[in-house]
Design a protein around this motif. Structure first.
Motif: not given
Length: 503
Positions: A89-103, A408-418
């Motif tokens: 969950s969350g952009y930072d963790v996802m980017h770390e796993a799927l891009v930096k640790r992609g293999e 995509h619906h993280d209120p910290q990055h996208f206020p009022n995500p709905g």
């Protein structure tokens, strides 16, 4: 299991049947617990044997998963039956796993769905991370580029379908109608042009059967999947239909693919490569003497299946979300049309070359991708080797779900995500600003192979239709809900609109 037999033999002498059954259950649960790998991420407690399945069956599973991250952190574990699934969950963790640790995080799980419909794990979508997958992904991309994929020459095929789609819409007059199937037909025909070298008329019987099969297969909901995870439930009336629906989908589409492959072999000309099938026929012929090759009819069939299903569904569902938000936000629709007409007028066909001149339209499509999130938990990944991540040990082959909804619906990055707000992607000068937190095509080595095509289709179809029509809510109709359907993809519930032709 010899220990279990000893326990049961002893129990027959000293206990009654209920006690024996209870002892057996305790033993099995203890056995399963001891078999679980150590130092896995934490996660919600589940029911014996079922795990967290019943909890995820209530409402939208991606919302439940997003809430669980607040308790267990951005890396946690759920149980689907005996299957352990790690959720990111969350952009930072996802980017770390799927891009930096992609293999480490770019394989696919050999889960019950895959075992049911693609037991050999062929193709591109379900194939494990490794040489065959890399080889076929690279070859498919090269072949697609050979006849226009990602180039302006492909826009001709998209524009041809846009004109056909406009003609279908004109037939509706002022009557309310559901645009879903029309959009599906148009998008699928673009895929057909690339894969098969030809398009269908929308009322063609064979095309209708293919589209019906696609609809049935992709409406496969969570309850239908339970019988896939627990085969014994396939005997229960109602539950056993789910797996059969998936097999019917596979059978209908693959039968057509085999028919097309046979036809292409008969008319093959190495000097005239017409489509993706021809590219594969040529490559397969060139490797006939290679005993180790994966360029076989079976592998080719699954690559074509992946292209057909993925290409047909994801783009059409995104467009369906787009038209829903246009009829719910007529002021935004009018602003998009103003921009389109200022750049193209009413007659000039759109091109991806115009994207830079249409920042507001680009922002609207980005907001559609964010708020709709058609694959909320992406396509399931798996670890390609034993992996240590954020202090936890994740064994090779463990399923990994990237929760795109949580980004995509993280209120910290996208206020009022709905709220549908294209202004999120415009700077102070009204220019479009890209945001890496919107990633509908995924991240890393497994990013969607058709990303370029999908972006081209979305822009050309959307702008060409709004160039010629204003879409409205039917008079007196209740506003359709923006709460989507929780099937294979996250799609809007059916709604109707009225198309008003423009000058």
């Amino acid at each position: 299991m010899s220990i279990l037999l000893e326990v049961l033999t002893s129990a027959r002498h000293y206990a009654d049947i209920p006690t024996t059954m209870a002892a057996t259950c305790v033993f099995l649960l203890t056995y399963l617990y001891l078999q679980r790998p150590k130092n896995l991420p934490p996660g919600p407690r589940g029911w014996p044997l079922l795990g967290n399945i019943t909890m995820l069956a209530k409402g939208h599973r991606f919302l439940t998963m997003t809430e669980w991250a607040k308790t267990y952190g951005p890396v946690y574990r759920i149980q689907l039956g005996r299957r352990t699934v790690v959720v990111l969950s969350g952009y930072d963790v996802m980017h770390e796993a799927l891009v930096k640790r992609g293999e480490d995080f770019s394989s696919r799980p050999n889960d019950p769905v895959t075992k049911l419909i693609n037991p050999q794990r062929l193709g591109i979508i379900s194939a494990p991370f490794g040489t065959p997958w890399k080889e076929h992904r690279k070859f498919t991309l090269m072949s697609l580029r050979e006849f226009g994929f990602g180039k302006r020459s492909l826009e001709g095929k998209i524009l041809e379908e846009s004109v056909a789609l406009q003609a279908e819409i004109m037939k509706m007059g002022n009557k309310p109608f559901n645009i879903r199937r029309m959009v599906q037909n148009a998008v699928t025909n673009v895929i057909c042009s690339i894969v098969f070298g030809s398009r269908f008329e929308y009322n063609d019987d064979k095309f209708t059967r293919l589209m019906d099969a696609l609809d049935r297969g992709l409406s496969f909901n969570f309850f239908g999947q339970i019988a896939v995870f627990f085969p014994i439930l396939r005997r229960v009336p109602g539950l056993g239909q789910g797996p059969q629906i998936m097999l019917d989908l596979m059978g209908t589409i693959r039968a057509y693919l085999r028919e097309e492959m046979d036809s292409h072999k008969k008319t093959f000309d190495s000097n005239d490569i017409r489509d993706l099938i021809d590219s594969y026929v040529r490559e397969t012929k060139s490797r006939e003497k290679d005993d180790e090759t994966t360029f076989t009819d079976g592998y080719t069939e699954m690559v074509l299946f992946d292209m057909f299903v993925a290409g047909a569904e994801t783009t059409s569902t995104t467009l369906y979300w787009a038209f829903l938000y246009m009829i719910l936000n007529p002021d935004i629709q009018a602003k998009v049309q103003e921009e389109i007409h200022s750049v193209l007028g009413y007659d000039k066909p759109p091109s991806t070359a115009h994207r830079a001149q249409m920042p507001y339209t680009e922002a609207v499509l980005t907001e559609v991708a964010r708020i709709g999130t058609i694959l909320p938990t992406s396509v399931t990944r798996a670890t390609s080797r034993d992996t240590s991540f954020h202090g936890y040990n994740i064994p090779e082959g463990t399923a990994v779900l990237p929760n795109l909804w949580s980004v995509h619906h993280d209120p910290q990055h996208f206020p009022n995500p709905g709220k549908f707000d294209p202004g999120r992607f415009l700077d102070a000068q009204g220019q479009y600003q890209r945001d890496d937190h919107v990633m509908p095509f995924g991240l890393g080595p497994r990013i969607c192979l058709g990303k370029q095509l999908a972006e081209m289709e979305l822009f050309v179809f959307f702008t060409s239709l709004l160039q010629h029509f204003t879409f409205n809510l039917p008079q007196g109709a209740a506003k359709p809900t923006t709460t989507g359907i929780n099937g294979i993809t996250h799609s809007p519930k059916n709604f109707e609109l009225v198309a008003e032709p423009l000058a």
